[in-house]
Motif scaffolding. Structure first.
Motif, mmCIF file in Angstrom:
data_model
loop_
_atom_site.group_PDB
_atom_site.id
_atom_site.type_symbol
_atom_site.label_atom_id
_atom_site.label_comp_id
_atom_site.label_asym_id
_atom_site.label_seq_id
_atom_site.Cartn_x
_atom_site.Cartn_y
_atom_site.Cartn_z
ATOM 1 N N ILE A 276 0.778 -1.464 0.070
ATOM 2 C CA ILE A 276 0.052 -0.178 0.223
ATOM 3 C C ILE A 276 0.907 1.673 0.055
ATOM 4 C CG2 ILE A 276 -1.666 1.074 1.158
ATOM 5 C CD1 ILE A 276 -3.307 -0.966 -0.654
ATOM 6 N N ARG A 277 2.040 1.327 0.558
ATOM 7 C CA ARG A 277 2.699 2.637 0.543
ATOM 8 C C ARG A 277 3.481 2.705 -0.174
ATOM 9 N NH1 ARG A 277 3.997 1.131 6.705
ATOM 10 N NH2 ARG A 277 5.968 -0.466 5.427
ATOM 11 N N LYS A 278 3.995 1.414 -0.571
ATOM 12 C CA LYS A 278 4.219 1.494 -2.500
ATOM 13 C C LYS A 278 3.103 2.282 -3.439
ATOM 14 C CE LYS A 278 7.497 -1.342 -5.808
ATOM 15 N NZ LYS A 278 7.549 -2.666 -6.153
ATOM 16 N N LEU A 279 2.257 2.159 -3.296
ATOM 17 C CA LEU A 279 1.248 2.214 -4.605
ATOM 18 C C LEU A 279 0.897 3.381 -3.901
ATOM 19 C CD1 LEU A 279 -1.110 1.885 -6.369
ATOM 20 C CD2 LEU A 279 -2.253 1.431 -4.372
ATOM 21 N N LEU A 280 0.573 4.410 -3.183
ATOM 22 C CA LEU A 280 0.667 5.492 -2.487
ATOM 23 C C LEU A 280 1.680 6.591 -3.166
ATOM 24 C CD1 LEU A 280 -0.795 5.222 1.084
ATOM 25 C CD2 LEU A 280 -2.170 5.541 -1.190
ATOM 26 N N ARG A 281 2.843 6.149 -2.921
ATOM 27 C CA ARG A 281 4.274 6.504 -3.515
ATOM 28 C C ARG A 281 3.794 6.574 -5.011
ATOM 29 N NH1 ARG A 281 7.407 3.691 0.749
ATOM 30 N NH2 ARG A 281 7.846 2.419 -0.342
ATOM 31 N N ARG A 282 3.763 5.530 -6.034
ATOM 32 C CA ARG A 282 3.435 5.941 -7.108
ATOM 33 C C ARG A 282 2.312 6.552 -7.444
ATOM 34 N NH1 ARG A 282 2.369 0.459 -10.337
ATOM 35 N NH2 ARG A 282 1.800 0.932 -12.574
ATOM 36 N N ILE A 283 1.302 6.331 -6.481
ATOM 37 C CA ILE A 283 0.146 7.579 -7.079
ATOM 38 C C ILE A 283 0.972 8.818 -7.153
ATOM 39 C CG2 ILE A 283 -1.593 8.858 -5.591
ATOM 40 C CD1 ILE A 283 -2.653 5.617 -5.581
ATOM 41 N N LEU B 138 -9.126 9.880 -9.012
ATOM 42 C CA LEU B 138 -9.003 9.339 -10.098
ATOM 43 C C LEU B 138 -7.851 7.925 -9.864
ATOM 44 C CD1 LEU B 138 -8.613 12.038 -12.769
ATOM 45 C CD2 LEU B 138 -10.572 11.166 -11.167
ATOM 46 N N LEU B 139 -6.686 8.301 -9.208
ATOM 47 C CA LEU B 139 -5.784 7.066 -9.750
ATOM 48 C C LEU B 139 -6.028 5.508 -8.638
ATOM 49 C CD1 LEU B 139 -2.104 9.104 -9.947
ATOM 50 C CD2 LEU B 139 -3.968 7.594 -11.256
ATOM 51 N N LEU B 140 -6.964 6.147 -7.469
ATOM 52 C CA LEU B 140 -7.045 5.836 -6.662
ATOM 53 C C LEU B 140 -8.226 4.820 -6.995
ATOM 54 C CD1 LEU B 140 -6.474 7.544 -2.759
ATOM 55 C CD2 LEU B 140 -5.612 5.355 -2.921
ATOM 56 N N TYR B 141 -9.215 5.428 -7.383
ATOM 57 C CA TYR B 141 -10.927 4.376 -7.973
ATOM 58 C C TYR B 141 -9.718 3.554 -8.783
ATOM 59 C CZ TYR B 141 -14.377 3.223 -10.987
ATOM 60 O OH TYR B 141 -15.121 2.356 -11.870
ATOM 61 N N HIS B 142 -8.571 3.518 -10.388
ATOM 62 C CA HIS B 142 -8.005 2.964 -11.216
ATOM 63 C C HIS B 142 -8.027 1.061 -9.794
ATOM 64 C CE1 HIS B 142 -5.524 1.751 -14.207
ATOM 65 N NE2 HIS B 142 -4.920 1.513 -13.944
ATOM 66 N N TRP B 143 -6.896 2.096 -9.314
ATOM 67 C CA TRP B 143 -6.308 1.318 -7.979
ATOM 68 C C TRP B 143 -7.366 -0.099 -7.369
ATOM 69 C CZ3 TRP B 143 -1.698 -1.062 -9.873
ATOM 70 C CH2 TRP B 143 -0.701 -0.051 -10.185
ATOM 71 N N LYS C 255 -10.849 -3.922 -4.855
ATOM 72 C CA LYS C 255 -10.816 -3.488 -2.994
ATOM 73 C C LYS C 255 -11.162 -1.906 -3.415
ATOM 74 C CE LYS C 255 -8.666 -4.071 1.196
ATOM 75 N NZ LYS C 255 -7.935 -4.663 2.315
ATOM 76 N N PRO C 256 -12.648 -1.465 -2.298
ATOM 77 C CA PRO C 256 -12.099 -0.250 -2.511
ATOM 78 C C PRO C 256 -10.946 0.466 -1.388
ATOM 79 C CG PRO C 256 -14.140 -0.905 -1.114
ATOM 80 C CD PRO C 256 -13.268 -1.957 -1.368
ATOM 81 N N LEU C 257 -9.797 1.239 -2.380
ATOM 82 C CA LEU C 257 -8.568 2.415 -1.127
ATOM 83 C C LEU C 257 -9.537 3.086 -1.040
ATOM 84 C CD1 LEU C 257 -6.176 0.917 -3.837
ATOM 85 C CD2 LEU C 257 -6.774 -0.100 -1.523
ATOM 86 N N PHE C 258 -10.910 3.964 -0.724
ATOM 87 C CA PHE C 258 -11.325 5.729 -0.758
ATOM 88 C C PHE C 258 -10.457 5.595 0.936
ATOM 89 C CE2 PHE C 258 -14.530 3.716 -3.768
ATOM 90 C CZ PHE C 258 -13.286 4.528 -4.768
ATOM 91 N N ASN C 259 -10.055 5.170 1.725
ATOM 92 C CA ASN C 259 -9.754 5.126 3.188
ATOM 93 C C ASN C 259 -7.921 6.022 2.858
ATOM 94 O OD1 ASN C 259 -9.084 2.820 2.596
ATOM 95 N ND2 ASN C 259 -8.449 2.946 4.736
#
Length: 320
Positions: free
Chosen positions: A9-16, A100-105, A111-115
């Protein structure tokens, strides 16, 4: 959540965060990023609307360096107007694109990542609206929610910013453009017809939200959508208004391409981003808006361009 999942998750957030910064370089990269996202996720209708409105912002930016506005605005005024367009454009993208990117992932992993939206400074309002969309799939409500959110996002840091109020929104050129409806969002169609809606009382959040909802009705109207999309898909965005003026028979370029006259700017948030949402919004903000009676603006546009030229020519003569 185990350690491995937390690291992912941390890696994904840095990517976004990195991807948002890259695509937020200038008006052209933002405009193209919005369109590319819509092509991947056409259910997120706001993204195509944002791309079209962002094109208009680019045209307004290069107008300032074009032959008409060179007559009517001092260099310092041109600079302030550009900064207002650019800063608002940048701020909206920095808020919206991580959504938009969090929705994409979320779609990608199922699985929703909107938190995690709060980590990007996104309002609680949008966390609730994305969660609702995930379950209800109401595409129009989400589009309206994003319009409401982004216009509230720029209200304090841009519209009410003392420097912008003094040097842009409180100036005679701004009042003149408001009065003569030069602040008009134009949607060209691929068959050479211009449609659009004028921004009235631009400094009022509710009026900009109203305009956004009207523009969404225009863009996605069944009889016009394919022609609007063809324009966006086939005409590369250079930032110059000539991109669309050549479709209506205007042969002389009066505004340059954006990357020939503006460098990339480095922006930063002034202090900690605050949430505009305080638990409830005004009644009626999710209601549909009727379109104005006049939306076909080809002749109007040509006449207004002549008026603008005459207005600035007189002002330039008086200054001499």
């Amino acid at each position: 959540m185990n350690v491995q999942e937390q690291q992912a998750i941390r890696k994904l957030l840095r990517r976004i965060e990195r991807q948002t910064a890259v695509e937020n370089a200038d008006n052209i990269s933002r405009t193209n990023a919005y369109k590319a996202f819509y092509d991947r996720h056409p259910e997120i209708k706001w993204s195509l609307l944002a791309s079209f409105v962002s094109r208009n912002a680019g045209w307004s930016m290069t107008d300032l360096k074009g032959s008409l506005f060179q007559l009517g605005l001092r260099e310092s005024q041109q600079r302030w107007f550009f900064l207002a367009y650019e800063r608002a454009n940048w701020l909206i993208f920095s808020d919206a694109y991580p959504q938009l990117l969090l929705y994409h992932w979320s779609v990608k992993i199922g699985k929703p990542l909107f938190n995690y939206l709060q980590l990007f400074g996104v309002s609680q309002f949008m966390t609730e609206e994305w969660t609702r969309f995930w379950h209800e799939r109401n595409t129009e409500r989400l589009m309206y929610a994003l319009i409401i959110n982004e216009q509230n996002t720029i209200q304090t840091p841009i519209i009410q910013n003392p420097s912008f109020k003094k040097n842009v929104f409180g100036t005679i050129p701004f009042y003149l453009s408001d009065w003569f409806h030069f602040n008009t969002v134009i949607f060209p169609s691929s068959d050479g017809i211009l449609y659009g809606i004028s921004a009235k009382r631009f400094s009022k959040t509710e009026e900009r939200i109203r305009l956004g909802k009207q523009l969404s009705q225009l863009l996605f109207s069944p009889e016009l959508f394919s022609s609007f999309y063809d324009f966006l898909h086939t005409v590369p965005h250079t930032g110059s208004r000539f991109d669309m003026e050549k479709l209506i028979g205007i042969t002389k370029r009066t505004s340059p391409m954006l990357r020939t006259c503006y460098p990339e700017l480095t922006h930063s948030l002034d202090g900690k981003k605050t949430d505009w949402f305080h638990g409830k919004i005004k009644k009626g903000l999710f209601a549909r808006e009727a379109l104005p009676r006049q939306i076909e603006l080809t002749d109007w546009y040509v006449n207004k361009k002549r008026q603008l030229h005459a207005l600035f020519a007189v002002e330039h003569w008086l200054k001499k």
